[in-house]
Design an enzyme around this catalytic site. Sequence first.
Site, PDB file in Angstrom:
ATOM      1  N   ASP A  38      -1.843  -1.177  -3.855  1.00  9.12           N
ATOM      2  CA  ASP A  38      -2.186  -0.439  -5.073  1.00  9.12           C
ATOM      3  C   ASP A  38      -1.079  -0.522  -6.114  1.00  9.12           C
ATOM      4  OD1 ASP A  38      -0.265   1.455  -4.034  1.00  9.12           O
ATOM      5  OD2 ASP A  38      -1.848   2.125  -2.672  1.00  9.12           O
ATOM      6  N   HIS A  52      -4.251 -17.186  -5.022  1.00  8.60           N
ATOM      7  CA  HIS A  52      -5.107 -16.400  -4.126  1.00  8.60           C
ATOM      8  C   HIS A  52      -6.354 -17.164  -3.683  1.00  8.60           C
ATOM      9  CE1 HIS A  52      -6.728 -16.247  -8.088  1.00  8.60           C
ATOM     10  NE2 HIS A  52      -7.870 -15.771  -7.604  1.00  8.60           N
ATOM     11  N   ASP A  53      -6.575 -18.363  -4.209  1.00  8.03           N
ATOM     12  CA  ASP A  53      -7.743 -19.164  -3.809  1.00  8.03           C
ATOM     13  C   ASP A  53      -7.350 -20.341  -2.925  1.00  8.03           C
ATOM     14  OD1 ASP A  53      -9.525 -17.642  -5.386  1.00  8.03           O
ATOM     15  OD2 ASP A  53      -9.101 -18.872  -7.153  1.00  8.03           O
ATOM     16  N   ASP A  56      -5.253 -10.501 -15.462  1.00  4.99           N
ATOM     17  CA  ASP A  56      -6.340 -11.455 -15.300  1.00  4.99           C
ATOM     18  C   ASP A  56      -7.439 -11.073 -16.298  1.00  4.99           C
ATOM     19  OD1 ASP A  56      -7.936 -13.499 -13.842  1.00  4.99           O
ATOM     20  OD2 ASP A  56      -6.510 -13.062 -12.240  1.00  4.99           O
ATOM     21  N   ASP A 110      -9.725 -16.376 -16.214  1.00  6.52           N
ATOM     22  CA  ASP A 110     -10.508 -16.854 -15.073  1.00  6.52           C
ATOM     23  C   ASP A 110     -11.569 -17.874 -15.498  1.00  6.52           C
ATOM     24  OD1 ASP A 110     -11.123 -16.420 -12.228  1.00  6.52           O
ATOM     25  OD2 ASP A 110     -13.048 -15.682 -12.974  1.00  6.52           O
ATOM     26  N   GLU A 154      -7.474 -20.746 -16.329  1.00  2.08           N
ATOM     27  CA  GLU A 154      -7.851 -21.414 -15.078  1.00  2.08           C
ATOM     28  C   GLU A 154      -8.970 -22.392 -15.415  1.00  2.08           C
ATOM     29  OE1 GLU A 154      -9.562 -20.551 -10.595  1.00  2.08           O
ATOM     30  OE2 GLU A 154     -10.470 -19.662 -12.372  1.00  2.08           O
ATOM     31  N   ASN A 178      -0.241   4.514  -0.221  1.00  2.00           N
ATOM     32  CA  ASN A 178      -0.820   5.780   0.257  1.00  2.00           C
ATOM     33  C   ASN A 178      -1.557   5.674   1.588  1.00  2.00           C
ATOM     34  OD1 ASN A 178      -3.001   4.341  -0.581  1.00  2.00           O
ATOM     35  ND2 ASN A 178      -3.869   5.938  -1.898  1.00  2.00           N
ATOM     36  N   ASP A 208       0.844  -1.196   0.000  1.00  2.00           N
ATOM     37  CA  ASP A 208       0.000   0.000   0.000  1.00  2.00           C
ATOM     38  C   ASP A 208       0.879   1.246   0.000  1.00  2.00           C
ATOM     39  OD1 ASP A 208      -1.906   1.943   0.382  1.00  2.00           O
ATOM     40  OD2 ASP A 208      -2.177   1.496   2.521  1.00  2.00           O
ATOM     41  N   ASP A 257      -4.071   3.931   2.734  1.00  8.22           N
ATOM     42  CA  ASP A 257      -5.510   3.683   2.898  1.00  8.22           C
ATOM     43  C   ASP A 257      -5.795   2.221   3.266  1.00  8.22           C
ATOM     44  OD1 ASP A 257      -5.049   2.396   0.528  1.00  8.22           O
ATOM     45  OD2 ASP A 257      -6.658   3.395  -0.594  1.00  8.22           O
TER      46      ASP A 257
HETATM   47  C1  GLC Z   1     -11.687 -17.937 -10.059  1.00  6.72           C
HETATM   48  C2  GLC Z   1     -10.861 -16.983  -9.248  1.00  6.72           C
HETATM   49  C3  GLC Z   1     -11.546 -16.739  -7.948  1.00  6.72           C
HETATM   50  C4  GLC Z   1     -12.888 -16.122  -8.239  1.00  6.72           C
HETATM   51  C5  GLC Z   1     -13.705 -16.964  -9.226  1.00  6.72           C
HETATM   52  C6  GLC Z   1     -14.842 -16.185  -9.787  1.00  6.72           C
HETATM   53  O1  GLC Z   1     -11.779 -19.185  -9.471  1.00  6.72           O
HETATM   54  O2  GLC Z   1      -9.541 -17.439  -9.102  1.00  6.72           O
HETATM   55  O3  GLC Z   1     -10.798 -15.938  -7.081  1.00  6.72           O
HETATM   56  O4  GLC Z   1     -13.611 -15.985  -7.046  1.00  6.72           O
HETATM   57  O5  GLC Z   1     -12.936 -17.392 -10.319  1.00  6.72           O
HETATM   58  O6  GLC Z   1     -14.391 -15.206 -10.673  1.00  6.72           O
HETATM   59 CA    CA Z   2      -3.529   2.178  -1.227  1.00  7.65          CA
END
Ligand code: GLC
Ligand code: CA
Length: 545
Positions: A29, A316-317, A98, A199, A250, A23, A21, A25
């Site tokens: 970013d 991230h999942d 993405d 995605d 994905e 700034n 981050d 908040d």
């Molecule tokens: C994919 C993404 C996930 C998102 C889902 C819906 O699985 O990696 O984070 O919630 O698609 O877009």
């Molecule tokens: Ca920020």
Amino acid sequence: MNRKWWKEAVVYQIYPRSFNDSNGDGIGDLQGIIEKLDYLKWLGVDVIWLNPIYQSPNDDNGYDISDYYNIMNELGTMADFDELLEETHKRELNLVMDLVINHTSDEHDWFVESRSSRNNPKRDFYIWQKGKDGKEPNNWLSRFSGSAWEYDEKTGEYYLHLFSRKQPDLNWKNPEVKEEVFKMIDWWLKKGIDGFRMDVINFIGKADGLPDSKKTDSPEQYANQPLVHEVLQAMNREVLSNYDIMTVGETPFVTPEIGRLYVQEERQELDMIFHFEHVYLANFTGENFIKYKEIQKKWYDVIRKNGWNSQYLANHDQPRPVSKFGNDQKYRCESAKLLATMLMTLPGTPYIYQGEEIGMTNVKFSSIENYNDIWTVNKYKEEIAKGRDPEVVLNELQPLSRDNSRTPMQWNSNQNAGFTSGTPWLKVNPNYKKINVEKALLAQDSVLNYYKKMISFRKEHATLVYGSYQPLMEDDQQIYAYIRKSNNESLLVILNNSILEKEFDWNQLELKERDLLIANLPTANKDKGEKTILRPYEARIYSIF
Ligand code: GLC
Ligand code: CA
């Protein structure tokens, strides 16, 4: 095998909200990412993949896009993006975005129009259906719990949302959808980005007539439908092939047989995909470890048959790999380094997720209030509604929550791990004083320095990219060993993924000579005997002759 830059690359995934981050908040970013580009260059990665940074009301942290042509306010402006792209390229790094085109946000203009009346020109941009006997059109479930259908009062019909009700699915049967989305893809590629992570791309085609799923939670009516291949081939022909980029899809619910259809070179669809077969395993111990090795072997076949693959343990999942597949207690560093050795030496392009390179672990928030992930929160509500004990449910969800990987990146021992000077949008993992980049940079034997070493080791050995893959000891529950071989060298990787010691028997190989090249534990290179005792979580790479 055809040489390609993206086969030789190491990718680093950034979850922008949680990275840095600039700034105060509390939200990471684009300027924050720019500040850290030199760190990524130092680490030795080649490609940065950003989770969605488009305009979004953040029902699912950017996976609900309301405007594909603008940057999310919290993350910065288009000028910041242009600067990021320029600074990335200046350092000879590539930037991958993405691409979320299975669905948009319900706040996207297309959907706002679509839901406004049954004869709006945008009505068919989405999937609208009449109810069946006063109920949902079919039995499909949202992946975020509940029915996949939402009734819309205004026009008296249901719309499909495979994810949250704020993520309506686009209707890919409509040629106008295709046209609009392809235009948008081209717009970003013209800007000079280096590729896309797509995605849930294998969900975009829905079975004709929208029939019930065989089991309510089974995906066969919307995963891997023929339409997906048609769209991807058209996308490739009309847009992607005009640029030298990389694509990775994905694709949950694919086996190697299905996966091959996406990545075989002559089919001209995608460069590689993320399959889920290994992350569906609960851990890498016992029988599961054998299954994991089988999965690797099966997917290597796809590479052999003119395709390609990705290698990942985290994103991230998913929970943190050192917690799920390694040992985040006594052997955190050892097992994180073992996983790094594996990731960098298996066939396919490796993906590192932010924080993995310092061995970040899962987090255990003591209250559901501290969780942000829509999947976790919905699942919790669903279970509580069944009358279950809240504490038990929370305990079950903790190791599974997507927030395990979304806690802020741990940069140093200052307040909030140096991620922000404000209040972070998601709490920092309390172990940040022990696990952080600054500390790891100073310690010669840190997980971070080992990642750097393994990345450069991979760069020095094209065998790890293009060489063949031959597994050994396939039935062993503890040791994973394999040979990567090319015309000029043979590399043997031996991994002891266990808290127990284990003997490796050299007689199985009939070698003339062996030379230890890299190891994750301090090792005297004197083991000339017939057997080598591997310590807990020990990883070694030999050159063999
Ligand atoms: C994919 C993404 C996930 C998102 C889902 C819906 O699985 O990696 O984070 O919630 O698609 O877009
Ligand atoms: Ca920020």
